[in-house]
Design an enzyme around this catalytic site. Sequence first.
Site, PDB file in Angstrom:
ATOM      1  N   ASN A   1       0.876  -1.052  -0.085  1.00 24.23           N
ATOM      2  CA  ASN A   1       0.076  -0.179   0.110  1.00 24.23           C
ATOM      3  C   ASN A   1       1.059   1.091   0.115  1.00 24.23           C
ATOM      4  O   ASN A   1       1.757   1.403   0.781  1.00 24.23           O
ATOM      5  CB  ASN A   1      -0.911  -0.247   1.308  1.00 24.23           C
ATOM      6  CG  ASN A   1      -1.837  -1.104   1.220  1.00 24.23           C
ATOM      7  OD1 ASN A   1      -2.057  -1.775   0.508  1.00 24.23           O
ATOM      8  ND2 ASN A   1      -1.949  -1.891   2.516  1.00 24.23           N
TER       9      ASN A   1
ATOM     10  N   HIS B   1       3.096  -6.678   2.320  1.00 24.60           N
ATOM     11  CA  HIS B   1       2.421  -7.766   2.913  1.00 24.60           C
ATOM     12  C   HIS B   1       2.335  -8.849   2.042  1.00 24.60           C
ATOM     13  O   HIS B   1       2.397  -9.140   1.072  1.00 24.60           O
ATOM     14  CB  HIS B   1       0.998  -7.289   2.964  1.00 24.60           C
ATOM     15  CG  HIS B   1       0.405  -5.983   3.514  1.00 24.60           C
ATOM     16  ND1 HIS B   1      -0.085  -6.331   4.849  1.00 24.60           N
ATOM     17  CD2 HIS B   1       0.613  -4.835   3.399  1.00 24.60           C
ATOM     18  CE1 HIS B   1      -0.386  -4.805   5.348  1.00 24.60           C
ATOM     19  NE2 HIS B   1      -0.069  -4.143   4.534  1.00 24.60           N
TER      20      HIS B   1
ATOM     21  N   HIS C   1       6.554  -1.314   3.573  1.00 25.55           N
ATOM     22  CA  HIS C   1       6.541  -3.026   4.099  1.00 25.55           C
ATOM     23  C   HIS C   1       5.737  -3.692   3.027  1.00 25.55           C
ATOM     24  O   HIS C   1       4.688  -2.917   2.101  1.00 25.55           O
ATOM     25  CB  HIS C   1       5.597  -2.891   5.391  1.00 25.55           C
ATOM     26  CG  HIS C   1       4.286  -2.216   5.521  1.00 25.55           C
ATOM     27  ND1 HIS C   1       4.293  -0.865   5.588  1.00 25.55           N
ATOM     28  CD2 HIS C   1       3.192  -2.486   5.395  1.00 25.55           C
ATOM     29  CE1 HIS C   1       3.122  -0.414   5.829  1.00 25.55           C
ATOM     30  NE2 HIS C   1       2.199  -1.481   5.408  1.00 25.55           N
TER      31      HIS C   1
HETATM   32  P1  AMP Z   1      -0.650  -0.801   5.931  1.00 26.59           P
HETATM   33  O1  AMP Z   1      -2.050  -0.580   6.049  1.00 26.59           O
HETATM   34  O2  AMP Z   1      -0.449  -1.261   4.438  1.00 26.59           O
HETATM   35  O3  AMP Z   1       0.206   0.422   6.379  1.00 26.59           O
HETATM   36  O4  AMP Z   1      -0.392  -1.993   7.076  1.00 26.59           O
HETATM   37  C1  AMP Z   1       0.174  -2.015   8.077  1.00 26.59           C
HETATM   38  C2  AMP Z   1      -0.148  -3.166   8.752  1.00 26.59           C
HETATM   39  O5  AMP Z   1       0.626  -3.236  10.081  1.00 26.59           O
HETATM   40  C3  AMP Z   1      -1.453  -3.415   9.264  1.00 26.59           C
HETATM   41  O6  AMP Z   1      -1.853  -4.886   8.496  1.00 26.59           O
HETATM   42  C4  AMP Z   1      -1.424  -3.939  10.783  1.00 26.59           C
HETATM   43  O7  AMP Z   1      -2.272  -4.618  11.354  1.00 26.59           O
HETATM   44  C5  AMP Z   1       0.069  -4.046  10.610  1.00 26.59           C
HETATM   45  N1  AMP Z   1       0.595  -3.780  12.191  1.00 26.59           N
HETATM   46  C6  AMP Z   1       0.158  -2.562  12.970  1.00 26.59           C
HETATM   47  N2  AMP Z   1       0.762  -2.706  14.039  1.00 26.59           N
HETATM   48  C7  AMP Z   1       1.560  -3.773  14.064  1.00 26.59           C
HETATM   49  C8  AMP Z   1       2.361  -4.542  15.326  1.00 26.59           C
HETATM   50  N3  AMP Z   1       2.599  -3.848  16.420  1.00 26.59           N
HETATM   51  N4  AMP Z   1       2.772  -5.589  14.910  1.00 26.59           N
HETATM   52  C9  AMP Z   1       2.652  -6.298  13.910  1.00 26.59           C
HETATM   53  N5  AMP Z   1       1.834  -5.429  12.717  1.00 26.59           N
HETATM   54  C10 AMP Z   1       1.109  -4.426  12.883  1.00 26.59           C
END
Ligand code: AMP
Length: 112
Positions: free
Chosen positions: A85, A100, A98
């Site tokens: 994203n 996914h 990141h």
């Molecule tokens: P995005 O919406 O692409 O920015 O994805 C961010 C992702 O980070 C989401 O899928 C969240 O569930 C994940 N996320 C947020 N905080 C944490 C955390 N502390 N540990 C693992 N994943 C996380």
Amino acid sequence: MAETLFSKIIKREIPADIIYEDDDALAFRDINAQAPVHFLVIPKKPIAKLSDASAEDQALLGHLLLVANKVATQEGLTDFRLNVNNGAGASQTVFHLHIHVLGGRPFSWPPG
Ligand code: AMP
């Protein structure tokens, strides 16, 4: 770049289920999994989003894809989906680049 949750995970300041680490990358399970297997691959270098990467990051970006594949294989996946994203309008919520990696269930196309 402002400090994010993910830089705190890299520094072990907050806990995460880390499943891979090397000098340049980290992979850990997503806290809000959207599939039976859902992990994130991040660079240790703080790049806020893909569109902030530059030519000097070419090898790093390739490395992240290879890590995604290696960890997906470790997780027993043969078919899986990668998703990046880029920006709030594309549902990015954490501004540290990141990838996914999702697997363990069927995926439809086009994505929502
Ligand atoms: P995005 O919406 O692409 O920015 O994805 C961010 C992702 O980070 C989401 O899928 C969240 O569930 C994940 N996320 C947020 N905080 C944490 C955390 N502390 N540990 C693992 N994943 C996380």
